[in-house]
Write a protein that holds these residues in place. Structure first.
Motif, mmCIF file in Angstrom:
data_model
loop_
_atom_site.group_PDB
_atom_site.id
_atom_site.type_symbol
_atom_site.label_atom_id
_atom_site.label_comp_id
_atom_site.label_asym_id
_atom_site.label_seq_id
_atom_site.Cartn_x
_atom_site.Cartn_y
_atom_site.Cartn_z
ATOM 1 N N VAL A 1 0.859 -1.187 0.000
ATOM 2 C CA VAL A 1 0.000 0.000 0.000
ATOM 3 C C VAL A 1 0.892 1.233 0.000
ATOM 4 C CG1 VAL A 1 -1.796 1.245 1.242
ATOM 5 C CG2 VAL A 1 -1.763 -1.250 1.301
ATOM 6 N N GLU B 1 2.199 4.910 0.699
ATOM 7 C CA GLU B 1 1.975 5.779 1.861
ATOM 8 C C GLU B 1 0.933 6.836 1.522
ATOM 9 O OE1 GLU B 1 5.115 7.345 4.260
ATOM 10 O OE2 GLU B 1 6.461 5.749 3.578
ATOM 11 N N THR C 1 -2.255 6.343 1.380
ATOM 12 C CA THR C 1 -3.478 5.772 0.796
ATOM 13 C C THR C 1 -4.388 5.319 1.930
ATOM 14 O OG1 THR C 1 -2.216 4.969 -1.104
ATOM 15 C CG2 THR C 1 -4.399 4.015 -0.760
ATOM 16 N N ALA D 1 -10.301 3.484 -2.210
ATOM 17 C CA ALA D 1 -8.989 4.133 -2.277
ATOM 18 C C ALA D 1 -7.916 3.141 -2.724
ATOM 19 C CB ALA D 1 -8.633 4.736 -0.925
ATOM 20 N N LEU D 2 -7.969 1.930 -2.219
ATOM 21 C CA LEU D 2 -6.982 0.921 -2.595
ATOM 22 C C LEU D 2 -7.109 0.537 -4.069
ATOM 23 C CD1 LEU D 2 -7.113 -1.293 0.603
ATOM 24 C CD2 LEU D 2 -5.215 0.171 -0.114
ATOM 25 N N ALA E 1 -5.694 3.235 -6.173
ATOM 26 C CA ALA E 1 -4.226 3.253 -6.125
ATOM 27 C C ALA E 1 -3.625 2.050 -6.847
ATOM 28 C CB ALA E 1 -3.758 3.284 -4.666
#
Length: 143
Positions: free
Chosen positions: A65, A67, A69, A75-76, A79
């Motif tokens: 993950v 940084e 996030t 959101a994941l 990203a």
């Protein structure tokens, strides 16, 4: 016969039109089922369980993950982090079970109506010529 004319004949046939209507109604019905699960059933389950249950935020992170996030599903995914979203799968399974049950009840009702229609007694058949002749003779003899 041109291909356009053949397609027109194919598209206008009853079965194709019935299928198209079924697909459109099925899509709309799927949205209704999704709303039923997300807006009615899940809040009731959340109230019973004593807190908000949001299956969409039940997941396992499978990668690194970055940084900053947020640790939310949206959101994941934004990203590009690989996520095993088992909570979303649970929601879809609940939708399917409800939809399958509703379709089962519709088919069961249609079968019941079909059986009732088949079981309705038919109008008595017209008496044969022999019976009519015997009735006429009987009427003349009783005079």
């Amino acid at each position: 016969m041109s291909i356009l004319q053949e397609f027109k004949e194919f598209a206008v046939k009853g079965n194709v039109m019935d299928l198209a209507v079924g697909v459109i109604i099925g899509g709309a019905f799927g949205k209704i089922t999704t709303s039923l699960v997300e807006d009615v059933i899940m809040p009731i389950i959340s109230a019973i369980m004593g807190g908000k249950i949001d299956f969409t935020n039940m997941f396992v992170v499978l990668g690194n993950v970055p940084e900053g996030t947020a640790m939310t599903y949206e959101a994941l995914k934004a990203a590009g982090v690989p996520v095993l979203a088992y909570g979303n799968f649970i929601t879809i399974v609940i939708n399917f079970i409800i939809l399958a049950f509703i379709v089962f009840m519709l088919v069961k009702g249609m079968n019941k109506m079909r059986k009732q229609a088949e079981a309705e007694p038919e109008a008595p058949a017209e008496p044969s010529e022999e019976v009519l002749l015997l009735r006429e003779i009987s009427a003349k003899l009783s005079k």
